[in-house]
Design a protein around this motif. Structure first.
Motif, PDB file in Angstrom:
ATOM      1  N   ASP A   3       0.826  -1.267   0.021  1.00 52.55           N
ATOM      2  CA  ASP A   3      -0.124  -0.054  -0.015  1.00 52.55           C
ATOM      3  C   ASP A   3       0.901   1.346  -0.091  1.00 52.55           C
ATOM      4  N   TYR A   4       1.826   1.104   0.872  1.00 49.45           N
ATOM      5  CA  TYR A   4       2.894   2.546   0.906  1.00 49.45           C
ATOM      6  C   TYR A   4       3.763   2.520  -0.376  1.00 49.45           C
ATOM      7  N   ASN A   5       3.631   1.680  -1.132  1.00 53.10           N
ATOM      8  CA  ASN A   5       4.674   1.647  -2.401  1.00 53.10           C
ATOM      9  C   ASN A   5       3.540   1.903  -3.628  1.00 53.10           C
ATOM     10  N   ASP A   6       2.487   2.601  -3.303  1.00 57.50           N
ATOM     11  CA  ASP A   6       1.752   2.839  -4.671  1.00 57.50           C
ATOM     12  C   ASP A   6       1.196   1.676  -5.018  1.00 57.50           C
ATOM     13  N   GLY A   7       1.033   0.467  -4.414  1.00 54.78           N
ATOM     14  CA  GLY A   7       0.797  -0.817  -5.138  1.00 54.78           C
ATOM     15  C   GLY A   7      -0.792  -1.257  -5.253  1.00 54.78           C
ATOM     16  N   PHE A   8      -0.987  -2.630  -5.379  1.00 56.92           N
ATOM     17  CA  PHE A   8      -2.203  -2.863  -5.296  1.00 56.92           C
ATOM     18  C   PHE A   8      -2.556  -3.724  -3.846  1.00 56.92           C
ATOM     19  N   ALA A  54       1.856  -8.398  -8.382  1.00 51.60           N
ATOM     20  CA  ALA A  54       1.753  -9.099  -9.534  1.00 51.60           C
ATOM     21  C   ALA A  54       0.746 -10.387  -8.995  1.00 51.60           C
ATOM     22  N   ARG A  55       1.093 -10.800  -7.759  1.00 50.37           N
ATOM     23  CA  ARG A  55       0.215 -11.877  -7.187  1.00 50.37           C
ATOM     24  C   ARG A  55      -1.135 -11.273  -6.902  1.00 50.37           C
ATOM     25  N   VAL A  56      -1.407  -9.980  -6.519  1.00 51.76           N
ATOM     26  CA  VAL A  56      -2.737  -9.346  -6.144  1.00 51.76           C
ATOM     27  C   VAL A  56      -3.493  -9.357  -7.568  1.00 51.76           C
ATOM     28  N   THR A  57      -2.825  -8.798  -8.766  1.00 50.73           N
ATOM     29  CA  THR A  57      -3.659  -8.819  -9.961  1.00 50.73           C
ATOM     30  C   THR A  57      -3.737  -9.965 -10.505  1.00 50.73           C
ATOM     31  N   ASP A  58      -2.980 -11.285 -10.277  1.00 53.66           N
ATOM     32  CA  ASP A  58      -3.253 -12.190 -10.493  1.00 53.66           C
ATOM     33  C   ASP A  58      -4.591 -13.084  -9.707  1.00 53.66           C
ATOM     34  N   GLU A  96      -8.518 -21.600  -7.487  1.00 54.00           N
ATOM     35  CA  GLU A  96      -7.199 -21.505  -7.983  1.00 54.00           C
ATOM     36  C   GLU A  96      -6.312 -20.419  -7.339  1.00 54.00           C
ATOM     37  N   ILE A  97      -6.715 -19.516  -6.355  1.00 54.67           N
ATOM     38  CA  ILE A  97      -5.908 -18.331  -6.001  1.00 54.67           C
ATOM     39  C   ILE A  97      -5.021 -18.976  -4.786  1.00 54.67           C
ATOM     40  N   GLY A  98      -5.243 -20.347  -4.275  1.00 47.21           N
ATOM     41  CA  GLY A  98      -4.635 -20.801  -3.223  1.00 47.21           C
ATOM     42  C   GLY A  98      -3.019 -20.663  -3.446  1.00 47.21           C
ATOM     43  N   PRO A  99      -2.386 -21.019  -4.750  1.00 44.39           N
ATOM     44  CA  PRO A  99      -0.977 -21.000  -4.718  1.00 44.39           C
ATOM     45  C   PRO A  99      -0.259 -19.434  -4.553  1.00 44.39           C
ATOM     46  N   ALA A 100      -1.046 -18.274  -5.036  1.00 43.96           N
ATOM     47  CA  ALA A 100      -0.771 -17.431  -4.901  1.00 43.96           C
ATOM     48  C   ALA A 100      -0.634 -16.716  -3.504  1.00 43.96           C
TER      49      ALA A 100
END
Length: 371
Positions: free
Chosen positions: A21-26, A258-262, A274-278
């Protein structure tokens, strides 16, 4: 003026997206069923009075003295919200009652500030939008309490929706509900509170933030969210004097985004299992690259995966707190027992377990009008 206004605001679990969050991310949080109810009513002229069902003593502060550093302990949070509203305040009484577990990383503070903000907005008829309340409650935590929160918690508590996780872009603060239909899929989200004491959390949080800012600056970027070629970025960071640490911290943030967007793409496609591995990969990254887990949560993650979880990870800022696991509903009881048994075998505190699903964000639960 009304006689009183009451709001309920939830805590949150972060499904995935830690320290992004504090890295302007997702980030991808969900509001949970535990929450804080705040009732704000007119009080004695020139005085602010704060009471909590969880605290023995009320706190009183003259309106004229309301300033950062002037209010001790828990009452700094509701006081900070009133301060952050930026209006001339009458005398007010603020009464709060919360069932969000403290110290579990479920954002009891956002539940507190968002419920107070909503109730005060109603009582004082300020007309602030939910977005403006998010800004005020974040300002209260950042500038009044001095807690360096990145804004995810307030977004989740104020804007969460039942049945959905909230996909948040922390640069633009754009949010989008993403369906997270657990019941329809026969799934459950198990939360295991490790009850591990938070060790060095504040200082370590600040150190992680500094490392991320240093890495972005070295790369000539506004934030690590802007890394395009990860291998190239890591090679450049590795050449720095403290390159090993910068490489690890940057790698976590870039791969976590990348994991969030996946995960969002999978949920949009209805592929919840299918989100389990992430989730599991996120935990490994927090453990190995960001170095924010503790033995208690690592043991719980391993136990939950061994008990059949599709994925499991620590949730929250780290150094203690909760683990989440995605499971078939009929596996929940066995997995919870396995988690408790693993903690006991290691001599750790007995965890608390519960299931959760996305709940509604902050909302009014009643107001009483004078006359």
């Amino acid at each position: 003026m009304r006689e009183s206004a009451s709001w309920l605001a939830p805590g949150r679990v972060n499904l995935i997206g830690e320290h992004t969050d504090y890295n302007d991310g997702f980030v991808l949080p969900l509001a949970i069923e535990f929450g804080c109810r705040a009732t704000v009513s007119p009080g004695p002229e020139g005085m602010l009075r704060f009471t909590s069902a969880q605290e023995p003593d009320p706190v009183e502060v003259p309106v004229a003295d309301l300033a950062p550093g002037a209010v001790p302990g828990w009452a700094a949070y509701p006081a900070g919200v009133l301060w952050a509203l930026g209006v001339d305040l009458p005398g007010l009484t603020v009464a709060v009652d919360s069932d969000v577990p403290l110290g579990a990383g479920l954002s009891s503070s956002a539940a507190l500030t968002c419920s107070v903000g909503g109730a005060a907005n109603d009582l004082l008829e300020l007309g602030l939008s939910p977005r403006e309340l998010v800004a005020a409650t974040r300002k209260a935590e950042n500038d009044f309490v001095g807690a360096p929160t990145g804004g995810m918690d307030q977004l989740a508590s104020m804007l969460g929706e039942a049945g959905s996780v909230l996909f948040c872009d922390m640069r633009t603060l754009d949010v989008r509900p993403v369906p997270f239909g657990l019941d329809a899929e026969g799934l459950a989200l198990l939360v295991v509170d490790s009850r591990a004491p938070h060790r060095h959390a504040d200082g370590e949080y600040a150190a992680r933030r500094r490392s991320c800012e240093q890495a972005a600056s070295t790369l000539g970027l506004r934030a690590l969210r802007d890394v395009v070629d990860l291998d190239e970025a890591l090679a450049k960071l590795a050449a720095e004097p403290d390159g090993e640490v910068l490489v690890k911290r940057a790698r976590h943030i870039v791969t976590e985004n990348a994991r969030v967007t996946d995960v969002v793409a999978l949920l949009d496609a209805g592929k919840v299992r299918e989100i389990g591995p992430a989730l599991t990969a996120s935990h490994a990254s927090m453990r190995d690259d960001f170095e924010i887990t503790v033995p208690e949560v690592d043991v719980l993650v391993e136990a939950l995966l061994a008990a059949g979880a599709y994925g499991a990870r620590m949730t929250g800022g780290g150094f203690g707190g909760c683990v989440i696991a995605l499971l078939d509903q009929n596996a929940v009881d066995d997995a919870a027992r396995a988690a408790v048994a693993a903690a006991t075998a290691h001599g750790f505190a007995t965890p608390r377990t519960f299931t959760t699903s996305p709940a509604a964000g902050a909302h009014s639960v009643g107001a009483h009008h004078a006359g």
